[in-house]
Design an enzyme around this catalytic site. Structure first.
Site, mmCIF file in Angstrom:
data_model
loop_
_atom_site.group_PDB
_atom_site.id
_atom_site.type_symbol
_atom_site.label_atom_id
_atom_site.label_comp_id
_atom_site.label_asym_id
_atom_site.label_seq_id
_atom_site.Cartn_x
_atom_site.Cartn_y
_atom_site.Cartn_z
ATOM 1 N N HIS A 21 28.738 36.672 38.601
ATOM 2 C CA HIS A 21 29.835 37.248 37.804
ATOM 3 C C HIS A 21 30.556 36.106 37.087
ATOM 4 O O HIS A 21 31.302 35.357 37.716
ATOM 5 C CB HIS A 21 30.828 37.980 38.719
ATOM 6 C CG HIS A 21 31.956 38.639 37.994
ATOM 7 N ND1 HIS A 21 32.307 39.951 38.211
ATOM 8 C CD2 HIS A 21 32.822 38.193 37.048
ATOM 9 C CE1 HIS A 21 33.333 40.268 37.450
ATOM 10 N NE2 HIS A 21 33.669 39.209 36.725
ATOM 11 N N HIS A 23 32.483 34.864 33.111
ATOM 12 C CA HIS A 23 32.858 35.063 31.707
ATOM 13 C C HIS A 23 32.612 33.748 30.985
ATOM 14 O O HIS A 23 33.277 32.747 31.292
ATOM 15 C CB HIS A 23 34.338 35.432 31.591
ATOM 16 C CG HIS A 23 34.697 36.663 32.376
ATOM 17 N ND1 HIS A 23 34.750 37.913 31.814
ATOM 18 C CD2 HIS A 23 34.986 36.835 33.684
ATOM 19 C CE1 HIS A 23 35.066 38.807 32.746
ATOM 20 N NE2 HIS A 23 35.208 38.175 33.884
ATOM 21 N N LYS A 107 28.459 47.274 33.454
ATOM 22 C CA LYS A 107 29.784 46.929 33.979
ATOM 23 C C LYS A 107 30.769 48.054 33.707
ATOM 24 O O LYS A 107 30.913 48.504 32.567
ATOM 25 C CB LYS A 107 30.272 45.635 33.317
ATOM 26 C CG LYS A 107 31.669 45.212 33.737
ATOM 27 C CD LYS A 107 31.723 44.707 35.173
ATOM 28 C CE LYS A 107 33.152 44.525 35.664
ATOM 29 N NZ LYS A 107 33.590 43.161 35.698
ATOM 30 N N HIS A 144 34.686 46.870 38.255
ATOM 31 C CA HIS A 144 36.030 46.301 38.375
ATOM 32 C C HIS A 144 36.844 47.356 39.101
ATOM 33 O O HIS A 144 37.210 48.378 38.510
ATOM 34 C CB HIS A 144 36.629 45.962 37.006
ATOM 35 C CG HIS A 144 37.974 45.315 37.120
ATOM 36 N ND1 HIS A 144 38.203 44.000 36.801
ATOM 37 C CD2 HIS A 144 39.167 45.798 37.579
ATOM 38 C CE1 HIS A 144 39.471 43.699 37.046
ATOM 39 N NE2 HIS A 144 40.076 44.780 37.510
ATOM 40 N N HIS A 182 34.443 41.003 42.611
ATOM 41 C CA HIS A 182 35.607 40.184 42.975
ATOM 42 C C HIS A 182 36.561 40.915 43.903
ATOM 43 O O HIS A 182 37.712 41.165 43.549
ATOM 44 C CB HIS A 182 36.334 39.664 41.729
ATOM 45 C CG HIS A 182 36.519 40.642 40.594
ATOM 46 N ND1 HIS A 182 37.103 41.873 40.758
ATOM 47 C CD2 HIS A 182 36.199 40.563 39.283
ATOM 48 C CE1 HIS A 182 37.137 42.494 39.602
ATOM 49 N NE2 HIS A 182 36.582 41.717 38.690
ATOM 50 N N ASP A 255 33.717 34.763 38.882
ATOM 51 C CA ASP A 255 34.698 35.344 37.958
ATOM 52 C C ASP A 255 35.429 34.246 37.185
ATOM 53 O O ASP A 255 36.609 34.400 36.842
ATOM 54 C CB ASP A 255 35.697 36.256 38.672
ATOM 55 C CG ASP A 255 36.402 37.199 37.697
ATOM 56 O OD1 ASP A 255 35.913 37.344 36.555
ATOM 57 O OD2 ASP A 255 37.431 37.766 38.060
#
Ligand code: DOR
Ligand code: ZN
Length: 356
Positions: A21, A23, A107, A144, A182, A255
């Protein structure tokens, strides 16, 4: 290298980990942050929450190309692309992307839950046809897990999501592979532990290392603001127990979420902790502190690929106990970023891939 008398090793050699995971953003930020991830990890699940979210096969293919163009020379890093679910998502598009090997997962962002989630899902019922397809083809759903109801206290939004959304979701789709992303609470640890083998979770370095006090240590500290927000100590303890337990249901997902200084230090700062530069060092800190270095390899390098049905990596990475100070900022000018652990010392140092 010899071990000290208490037999804690000074050198760790692990199968190369993956980040399940992350970004990595786009444009100039992508170019400045990607090398931190490719340096430590063989593969990474790339989050699709760009300003224009990655909602189609074509957008994902183009984004993958931009990522590939930014991978440093000589790196064998492989980005694993994800599809951002919207209320309008067509099951065929998802199936086409998964069948071609481009999409590794979808996602689910509840609309409004976090950065660039305004195009996310407003009502889970709207994506039931997509979830039917994903269950049938064995495609993982990455969640999420926070409600967006502003009447719910921000520290309770994960636990309430379990009760209001997730419990029903997994009952309605009993064979759907799902990663609760997360996780930050004891409730999430229990939920994942008590669910079937198709349910797993990622855990970040910062939720293992910090509790919510970190946001207010001597003043407001925007670099510790992330979503889901850091929780109280009892939750951190539960996460550490899960990560170091050896259970195959829990695995590494940083994350890492870079935001430049102007986006962090402002009246309404962005959520996200940029932990990619020292991710393995940070996880090693937690496992070392809990006397569980022997469990780090399963968490970092084995549980994730096994859940996703992918091969384990062949290369090995080396970590050595060689304390060092983490810089307070990385990068230049407008692209300056504060790394997680900025200004602190870390005991374990990433030494690179093992030389054959
Ligand atoms: O802290 C976070 N930052 N949490 C998220 O869910 C999104 C991420 C981001 O993209 O900045
Ligand atoms: Zn994220």
């Amino acid at each position: 290298m010899s071990n000290p008398p208490n037999s804690v090793p000074n050198r760790l050699i692990l199968r190369q980990p993956d980040d399940w995971h992350v970004h990595v953003r786009d444009g100039a930020v992508l170019e400045s942050v990607l090398a931190y991830t490719t340096r430590q990890f063989a593969r990474a699940i790339i989050m699709p929450n760009l300003a224009q979210p990655i909602t189609t096969v074509a957008l994902a293919a183009a984004y993958r190309e931009r990522i590939q163009a930014a991978i440093p020379e000589g790196s064998a890093f492989k980005p694993l692309m994800t599809c951002y679910l919207t209320d309008e998502m067509a099951p065929d598009e998802v199936e086409r992307g998964f069948a071609s090997g481009l999409f590794a997962a979808c996602k689910l962002y509840p609309a409004g839950a976090t950065t660039n989630s305004s195009h996310g899902v407003t009502d889970i019922a709207k994506i039931y046809p997509v979830l039917e397809t994903m269950q049938r083809i064995g495609m993982p759903l990455l969640v999420h897990g926070e409600v967006t109801d502003t009447a719910i206290d921000i520290f309770d939004r994960e636990a309430v999501f379990i009760d209001r959304i997730l419990s029903k979701l997994i009952a309605d789709f009993p064979a759907l592979k799902l990663v609760f992303e997360h996780i930050t609470t004891a409730e999430a640890v229990d939920f994942v532990t008590d669910s079937g083998q198709q349910i797993a979770a990622t855990i970040t370095p910062h939720h293992l290392d910090c509790n919510r006090n970190a946001m207010f240590q001597g003043g407001m500290r925007p670099d510790f603001y992330c979503l889901p927000i850091l929780k109280r100590e009892t939750h951190r303890t539960a996460l550490r127990k899960a990560a170091t337990s050896g259970s195959a249901k829990f695995f590494l997902g940083t994350d890492s979420a870079p935001h430049t200084r102007d986006k962090k230090e402002t009246a309404c700062g962005c959520a996200g902790i940029f932990n990619a530069p020292y991710a393995l060092e940070s996880y090693a800190k937690t496992f070392d502190e809990d006397g569980a270095l022997d469990k780090l390899e399963a968490f970092a390098s084995e549980n994730g690929p096994k859940f996703y049905g992918l091969e384990l990596n062949k290369a090995r990475v080396v970590l050595e106990r060689k304390p060092f100070s983490v810089p307070s900022l990385l990068g230049d000018g407008a692209l300056q970023l504060a790394p997680f652990h900025a200004g602190n010392r870390l005991a374990w140092r990433f030494m690179g891939l093992e030389k054959p």
